[in-house]
Write an enzyme that holds these catalytic residues in place. Structure first.
Site, short mmCIF file in Angstrom:
data_model
loop_
_atom_site.label_atom_id
_atom_site.label_comp_id
_atom_site.label_asym_id
_atom_site.label_seq_id
_atom_site.Cartn_x
_atom_site.Cartn_y
_atom_site.Cartn_z
N ASN A 3 0.77 -1.24 0.00
CA ASN A 3 0.00 0.00 0.00
C ASN A 3 0.80 1.29 0.00
OD1 ASN A 3 -2.70 -1.28 0.27
ND2 ASN A 3 -1.83 -1.97 2.21
N TYR A 4 2.09 1.24 0.34
CA TYR A 4 2.83 2.49 0.50
C TYR A 4 4.05 2.65 -0.38
CZ TYR A 4 -0.07 3.51 4.52
OH TYR A 4 -1.14 3.78 5.32
N LEU A 5 4.60 1.54 -0.86
CA LEU A 5 5.84 1.64 -1.59
C LEU A 5 5.58 1.64 -3.09
CD1 LEU A 5 7.88 -0.85 0.59
CD2 LEU A 5 7.79 1.64 0.72
#
Length: 592
Positions: free
Chosen positions: A549-551
């Site tokens: 979800n973030y990288l």
DNA sequence: AAAAGCACTTAGAAAAGCTAGA
DNA sequence: TCTAGCTTTTCTAAGTGCTTTT
């Protein structure tokens, strides 16, 4: 069906569009392309699906499985029995010992009882579910012991269901649906100290279901004898099916898989927004540092909150309805009781000690040295307040996000998390990757970079139940490997000595093969040691959430290309499907 | 302008599936 | 061939943030 092209060929069209854009990322190109496909909020033109799969109906217990009340056998009505089985199935879980859980369960259970049952069963402590519980345990044991053929049959049935209901057609793509099965009834298990734990999550019927599809599609028929609540044709949303859940009264949706065009595109967009933040983050940082000095309290609070969101990757912290959910907070909803100010701590000045429960009731605990101005502001914000008062009483997420919108189009609090996570990965990969390392060592470096992000975002997990044991197993493997290496080295030595005396081809060859053996074992040992390090460092840290979800996946793809690491070592099959756009797009020189 | 509603992303636990080594 | 111990998948709760209603 004229709309259906093969999913593969349409994927190529889709991804080549994205690839083209990534190489020519001007804002004009992008909006033009988006407008062409979807003018203002339109998400699709054609949508056809088969509707949801309902939970299997309740099967009453066999006669010989008894429920006891106050020591006496009692035959329950079907409805009451069904709810009782929900509790029985959870008997081993510590949930069922919690007072709130028991209270909520009992209240809702009684609603399902006949009036006779209601007058008899007045005390949960007098209910004996153990026989039922044993029955279910035996059942699951039996399931495990099933023959290969029986297991195969179940597998085939699941595949049939997936094939029939697991896909839809959106525009020209056949797409996988994420959750086409309706949630079965059961007892609500909130996370942390949830006031509604144990409540009955009721069975969803076709009459609860809203179907969303296009007018010109084949509308899925409701099960025989039933009707849908509504059939609508809203192409401004992405969901196929929705219903209202009875615990919080919120709406649940059936949506597409992360591999779908509509999700992938949104994901890509998210990272592009974060990359735009990269370009102006210095300016924004200077701005909020200035605002620490503002004469307006509201501006100072906003600036300090934004500093926390940026520096510590805290979540925004929307207000929540009190008593409806577990008591958790994010940045804007922090209370005075969640921080402690230390003018000096362990040789550092101006330390803020955070201790609060965040999303999913995961504890955030951190001691952070901050700038003097931040510290002084916090003292000011806390003046004359009670522990349970809001730290930022002049601020909420909507004020903060409005401000962010002015600083950069599309900027919201959560973009900082994405930005800081991705930039941290990129930096850490640069710092940690040693060009001379072999592949397993490079992968360890990748995992360490990933771990730095997970720590930043506070992604925790319960240490695996078998952690200690599995560490010990690995250690004994390492010991065995070391011994094997010692043996191999001894053999090599004697082979060398032998070769020196004999000076023939055969003994030379023996030396060579012994050398190879030593090398191989050294490599195996190294691999095991790396694995042990990785696992130890990962004990309480969950890497999956940040990875998913973030990288920005393009960072990982580029890193793999640069160092010749097969992408499969970093992303499994599902992840490769989700990140297909990035795998296709990113070259080795990609910069976030 | 506050509250409620809605749509979507993010999250960890648990179940299911797979595989290496006994 | 079996199963312990891992990885992957499934499940659904819990967030964010925008829109609509009051």
């Amino acid at each position: 069906m004229g709309y259906l092209s093969t999913s593969e060929s349409s994927c190529i069209i889709y991804y080549s569009c994205l690839a083209l854009l990534s190489r020519h990322p001007g804002p004009d190109v992008r909006s033009q392309w988006e407008e062409e496909r979807y003018p203002e909020g339109i998400k699709w033109k054609f949508l056809e699906h088969k509707g949801p799969v309902f939970a299997p109906p309740y099967e009453p217990l066999p006669e010989n499985v008894k429920f006891y009340y106050d020591g006496k056998v009692m035959k329950l009505s079907t409805k009451a029995e069904e709810v009782a089985t929900f509790f029985a199935k959870m008997l081993d879980h510590e949930y069922t010992t919690k007072e709130i859980f028991r209270k909520n369960f009992f209240k809702d259970w009684r609603k399902e009882m006949t009036s006779e049952e209601k007058s008899t069963i007045t005390n949960l402590s007098k209910c004996d579910f153990t026989h039922m519980s044993q029955y279910f345990k035996a059942q699951s044991e039996a399931r495990k012991q099933m023959s290969k053929e029986e297991k195969q049959k179940i597998k085939e049935e699941n595949e049939r269901l997936l094939k029939e209901y697991g896909y839809c057609v959106m525009d020209n793509h056949k797409e996988r649906i994420a959750n086409f099965k309706i949630e079965p009834p059961g007892l609500f298990r909130g996370r942390g100290n949830h006031p509604k734990m144990g409540m009955l999550k009721r069975r969803i019927m076709p009459e609860d279901i809203i179907i969303n599809c296009s007018k010109d599609s084949k509308i899925p028929p409701p099960p025989p004898g039933h009707k849908w609540k509504e059939v609508r044709h809203d192409n401004k949303v992405t969901w196929l099916v929705s219903w209202t859940e009875n615990i919080q009264g919120s709406i649940k949706y059936i949506m597409l898989n992360p591999s779908s065009r509509i999700k992938g595109e949104k994901d890509w967009q998210k990272y592009e927004t974060a990359r735009r933040l990269k370009k102006c983050v210095d300016k924004i940082r200077n701005q909020y540092r200035e605002d620490w000095k503002s004469k307006e309290m509201k501006v100072r609070q906003r600036a300090v909150a934004l500093y926390f969101i940026d520096k510590l990757a805290l979540r925004a912290g929307n207000e929540k309805e009190e008593g409806e959910t577990a008591d958790t907070v994010g940045c804007c909803s922090l209370r005075v009781e969640h921080i402690k100010l230390h003018p000096e701590l362990d040789g550092q000045e101006y330390v803020v000690e955070f201790d609060f429960l965040g999303k999913d009731s995961i504890r955030y605990y951190n001691k952070v040295p901050v700038e003097k101005r931040v510290f002084k502001n916090l003292q000011l914000f806390m003046e004359n307040k009670q522990p349970e008062d809001d730290l930022f009483d002049r601020l909420n997420t909507s004020i903060l996000n409005k401000h962010l919108q002015d600083l950069m189009e599309g900027l919201t609090a959560k973009v900082f998390r994405t930005y800081n996570a991705s930039i941290t990965l990129q930096q850490q990969l640069k710092e940690l990757t040693n060009p001379d390392d072999n592949i397993p060592a490079k992968i360890l470096s990748y995992n360490r970079a990933n771990r730095a992000v997970a720590i930043l975002c506070n992604h925790q997990r319960a240490p695996p139940k078998t952690f200690e044991k599995s560490m010990m197993n690995l250690q004994s493997k390492i010991d065995a490997k070391k011994e094997q290496l010692a043996d191999a080295r001894r053999e090599l030595k004697s082979a060398k000595a032998d070769a020196k005396v004999r000076r023939d081809e055969k003994s030379k060859k023996t030396v060579e093969s012994k050398k190879k053996a030593v090398q191989r074992i050294e490599e195996q040992l190294m691999k095991l040691e790396v694995q042990a390090t990785d696992r130890e460092e990962n004990k309480q840290i969950a890497l999956g959430t940040s990875k998913l979800n973030y990288l920005d996946p393009r960072i990982s793809v580029a890193w793999c290309k640069k160092w010749g690491i097969p992408i499969e070592k970093i992303y499994n099959k599902t992840q490769r499907e989700k990140f297909a756009w990035a795998i296709d797009m990113a070259e080795e020189d990609y910069e976030f």
